[in-house]
Design a protein around this motif. Structure first.
Motif, PDB file in Angstrom:
ATOM      1  N   TRP A 153      -8.603  28.113  51.874  1.00  0.00           N
ATOM      2  CA  TRP A 153      -8.495  29.537  52.014  1.00  0.00           C
ATOM      3  C   TRP A 153      -9.793  30.399  52.276  1.00  0.00           C
ATOM      4  CZ3 TRP A 153      -5.596  33.304  52.834  1.00  0.00           C
ATOM      5  CH2 TRP A 153      -5.725  34.501  52.423  1.00  0.00           C
ATOM      6  N   GLY A 211       4.850  28.729  45.652  1.00  0.00           N
ATOM      7  CA  GLY A 211       4.693  28.637  44.592  1.00  0.00           C
ATOM      8  C   GLY A 211       6.186  29.086  43.795  1.00  0.00           C
ATOM      9  N   TYR A 234       1.023  23.791  49.660  1.00  0.00           N
ATOM     10  CA  TYR A 234       0.301  24.854  49.074  1.00  0.00           C
ATOM     11  C   TYR A 234      -1.315  24.407  48.892  1.00  0.00           C
ATOM     12  CZ  TYR A 234      -0.679  28.219  45.393  1.00  0.00           C
ATOM     13  OH  TYR A 234      -0.966  29.182  44.693  1.00  0.00           O
ATOM     14  N   SER A 276      -4.227  26.765  50.174  1.00  0.00           N
ATOM     15  CA  SER A 276      -5.191  27.103  49.305  1.00  0.00           C
ATOM     16  C   SER A 276      -6.719  26.358  49.453  1.00  0.00           C
ATOM     17  CB  SER A 276      -4.628  26.890  47.699  1.00  0.00           C
ATOM     18  OG  SER A 276      -4.379  25.683  47.564  1.00  0.00           O
ATOM     19  N   SER A 323      -1.873  24.726  38.272  1.00  0.00           N
ATOM     20  CA  SER A 323      -2.579  25.563  37.402  1.00  0.00           C
ATOM     21  C   SER A 323      -2.575  26.843  38.054  1.00  0.00           C
ATOM     22  CB  SER A 323      -3.995  25.213  37.126  1.00  0.00           C
ATOM     23  OG  SER A 323      -4.159  23.884  36.419  1.00  0.00           O
ATOM     24  N   ASP A 324      -2.798  27.111  39.260  1.00  0.00           N
ATOM     25  CA  ASP A 324      -2.676  28.033  39.915  1.00  0.00           C
ATOM     26  C   ASP A 324      -1.307  28.591  40.202  1.00  0.00           C
ATOM     27  OD1 ASP A 324      -5.291  28.026  40.621  1.00  0.00           O
ATOM     28  OD2 ASP A 324      -5.007  27.165  42.616  1.00  0.00           O
ATOM     29  N   SER A 339      -4.646  21.051  39.586  1.00  0.00           N
ATOM     30  CA  SER A 339      -5.318  22.147  39.948  1.00  0.00           C
ATOM     31  C   SER A 339      -4.267  22.995  40.614  1.00  0.00           C
ATOM     32  CB  SER A 339      -6.507  21.877  40.842  1.00  0.00           C
ATOM     33  OG  SER A 339      -6.123  21.044  41.901  1.00  0.00           O
ATOM     34  N   ILE A 340      -3.375  22.486  41.517  1.00  0.00           N
ATOM     35  CA  ILE A 340      -2.497  23.461  42.146  1.00  0.00           C
ATOM     36  C   ILE A 340      -1.596  24.071  41.318  1.00  0.00           C
ATOM     37  CG2 ILE A 340      -0.896  23.327  44.241  1.00  0.00           C
ATOM     38  CD1 ILE A 340      -3.856  23.234  45.083  1.00  0.00           C
ATOM     39  N   ALA A 371      -0.281  29.708  36.470  1.00  0.00           N
ATOM     40  CA  ALA A 371      -0.982  30.772  35.736  1.00  0.00           C
ATOM     41  C   ALA A 371      -0.218  32.268  35.292  1.00  0.00           C
ATOM     42  CB  ALA A 371      -2.124  31.023  36.486  1.00  0.00           C
ATOM     43  N   ASP A 372       0.349  32.592  36.489  1.00  0.00           N
ATOM     44  CA  ASP A 372       0.942  34.110  36.279  1.00  0.00           C
ATOM     45  C   ASP A 372       2.362  33.760  35.603  1.00  0.00           C
ATOM     46  OD1 ASP A 372      -1.350  35.024  37.544  1.00  0.00           O
ATOM     47  OD2 ASP A 372      -0.400  34.916  39.567  1.00  0.00           O
TER      48      ASP A 372
END
Length: 635
Positions: free
Chosen positions: A321, A348, A314, A318, A398-399, A395-396, A402-403
């Motif tokens: 990106w 994810g 991931y 990212s 969190s991405d 940080s990964i 998050a959703d």
């Protein structure tokens, strides 16, 4: 070479003011249809062009067949290009007036000879400069924008002078790379303006696509189907993931970036051509690269331990990106970016499923045997090792989270999480997730504590394991995820567990001294003797029972020992100093007054290493109070 006919003649090029321009008939007093103007322009152009072009006809001379125009004499090569451009303009001018002109047919034949020559040169430059035009050499250039402008061709300027002026510190490899790129651009613009774009692109695509595909292969990216990955054992999949992780950076930063720079430069005169060219060259390799993570995520079991490699993949997409988005910015390359995004989505989903499985594994842990000495449970050690490693990917995560924030707030009051999480200041999804997973672990440990028959050991077990959790949080990235409030709350709980252990495990020892006033001089000897015996029995009982306990953490061990010692030794010293003399004349006084305060401290200092055998009489073979030599008091 197939005959191009009027297709080549009728192609309308962009005419630069620096190129040859035929005189305007209106400006010299003739009508546009006056034959002498067309004839004179074409006669002059043919007179100049024919010897230049015929000299390099590979079909008529051995010299032209075995010699490279651009390697033989680059100045003559520039003159050749200039001549071809002028011939094309003259043909464009005359076709409007007399499309059946014999001179036009003659010019067309010369144009076909010139295009054969340029095709040969284009192929030779591409094939012979593979090392100088490799993506790594090309991608060292500062940017695609500067590439397009820094090497633009000027007919009145020597290419070598342009290159030297561009950067005095340029290396030999970069020098050769720039020269080859300038020549390719010169040929491409000439062929495209002359209506031979298809032939030019065919050569370019074949050679450059082979380089991209070879680069992907050398980077170790295999073409594997979903079913093939599904049938592999995890060790084989992990090996390929490692290869992919090493490959993705080089592919994005060097391979694809270099190809984009090169195609942007060579075909700078046409946006549509450079777009279609780059898209076709990189499509297969890029799709193969960016599809691999999706296949792994879709067709691997969501075992929690696999999540770290998935998180690495991931991050591999990212983190790069911005470069991926920039390199594949053409509309025709949208499918490539879509594939990369699809892989991110699937990765994810894998991570979220793996975290769910991790939570389930904690809840399903069925071990019922109490940990010897009330020490740290393997579940605690394994779970916190997993969570601290996860925290390195904060940080990964969190991405990814998050959703889809966890639904924990509906299940537990806010206070259970150990930090504030209100609508006014909501906690990040990753903080909620980590706090929830630790809460699940602590709840499971609370269940396992009930397997201890001695409640005091249950509380020591909880204190030990919560201390282990807190230390792991405090010494990892979990500290920044959960915050100081979480740590403060859970440190307070450790003290509560320790206090409960102390009360239940050693309270009866303290109570044995509370039945008399330790400093009252009028206490009857019999009462003093009874108190000494009562203390001896309760202390030995507690010491033997708690002697098997362990407290692995140094700070917690010292905290508990000091707390116990302060309470017991203080009371016992007061009683001992006030009443010891009353027992001197008593029969078997050494048995009655078995311990000096220092002896009690020595015994307490030996606790929580798990090395005291329960029921061993040797543990209490202390010297008499009058001869006891203090070692180290825990008071």
């Amino acid at each position: 070479m197939p005959r191009k006919g009027m297709r080549s003649v009728c192609f309308s090029p962009k005419i630069s003011s620096s190129f040859f321009s035929p005189p305007s008939p209106l400006r010299i007093g003739f009508s546009p249809s006056h034959p002498s103007i067309s004839d004179s322009v074409m006669d002059r152009t043919l007179e100049i062009a024919e010897p230049v072009i015929v000299k390099w006809d590979p079909e008529t001379t051995t010299f032209a067949r075995v010699t490279s125009l651009f390697y033989e004499n680059r100045r003559e090569a520039r003159e050749f290009i200039k001549t071809v451009n002028n011939l094309q303009k003259a043909m464009h001018f005359i076709v409007k007036e007399d499309s059946g002109s014999e001179k036009l047919v003659r010019a067309q034949n010369l144009m076909q000879i010139a295009m054969k020559r340029l095709q040969k040169e284009f192929y030779q430059i591409l094939s012979m400069n593979r090392a100088h035009l490799d993506p790594e050499s090309v991608s060292t250039r500062s940017s695609r924008t500067s590439t397009g402008s820094s090497t633009s061709y000027n007919e009145d300027e020597d290419d070598d002078d342009v290159i030297r002026a561009a950067d005095d510190s340029i290396t030999e490899v970069e020098d050769a790379s720039l020269s080859a790129m300038a020549d390719l651009k010169l040929i491409a613009e000439c062929m495209i303006s002359s209506g031979y774009a298809k032939e030019c692109l065919k050569i370019y695509k074949i050679i450059r696509k082979s380089i991209v595909d070879e680069g992907i292969y050398k980077l170790g990216v295999e073409k594997l189907t979903s079913s093939q990955i599904h049938k592999m054992d995890w060790e084989s999949v992990e090996l390929r993931i490692k290869n992919w992780l090493n490959a993705v950076r080089t592919a994005v930063k060097t391979l694809f970036n270099g190809e984009r720079i090169l195609s942007d430069h060579v075909f700078a005169s046409s946006d549509s051509i450079r777009e279609s060219c780059f898209a076709e060259i990189t499509k297969d390799g890029a799709t193969l690269l960016f599809a691999f993570p999706e296949n792994v995520a879709k067709h691997s079991k969501k075992w929690p331990e696999k999540v770290f490699r998935v998180l690495d993949m991931y991050a591999g997409i990212s983190n790069y990106w911005p470069e991926i988005d920039s390199i594949f910015s053409f509309e025709s390359t949208i499918p490539i970016k879509s594939q990369a995004l699809t892989s991110l989505v699937k990765l994810g989903e894998f991570v979220r499923a793996a975290l769910h499985d991790f939570e389930s594994a904690i809840q399903k842990d069925s071990t019922k045997s109490p940990v010897a000495g009330a020490g740290n449970h393997n579940l605690t050690i394994d779970a916190m090792e997993y969570l601290t490693n996860l925290a390195d990917y904060s940080s990964i995560l969190s991405d990814i989270l998050a959703d889809s924030p966890p639904e924990t707030k509906k299940l537990m009051p806010e206070s259970y999480f150990g930090f504030s999480d209100t609508e006014e200041s909501p906690a990040p999804a990753i903080s909620l997730k980590m706090a929830w997973l630790i809460l699940v672990l602590l709840c499971k440990l609370d269940t396992k504590a009930k397997y201890y028959k001695d409640v005091s050991l249950a509380y020591l077990f909880l204190a030990n394991n919560l201390q282990y959790v807190v230390v792991k949080v405090q010494t990892s990235n979990l500290r920044y995820i959960l915050g100081d409030e979480w740590l403060t709350n859970h440190k307070s709980k450790i003290k509560q567990f320790a206090a409960n252990y102390e009360r239940l495990g050693w309270g009866h020892v303290i109570d044995s001294l509370s039945s008399v006033n330790p400093t009252a001089e009028d206490t009857p000897p019999e009462k003093v003797k009874e108190t000494f015996k009562k203390f001896n029995a309760s202390f030995e009982q507690a010491y033997k029972k708690q002697g098997v306990c362990v407290v692995p953490d140094n700070k917690l061990r010292d905290y508990i020992k000091v707390s116990i010692a302060r309470k017991i030794i203080r009371l016992y010293r007061e009683f001992y100093n006030a009443h010891r003399q009353k027992m001197v004349g008593e029969r078997n006084s050494a048995v009655v007054v078995r311990y000096a305060p220092e002896d009690v401290g020595h015994h307490l200092s030996d606790l929580f290493f798990g090395n005291i055998e329960s029921g061993s009489s040797s543990s209490f073979s202390s010297p008499s109070p009058s001869h006891s030599q203090p070692r180290r008091s825990a008071d």
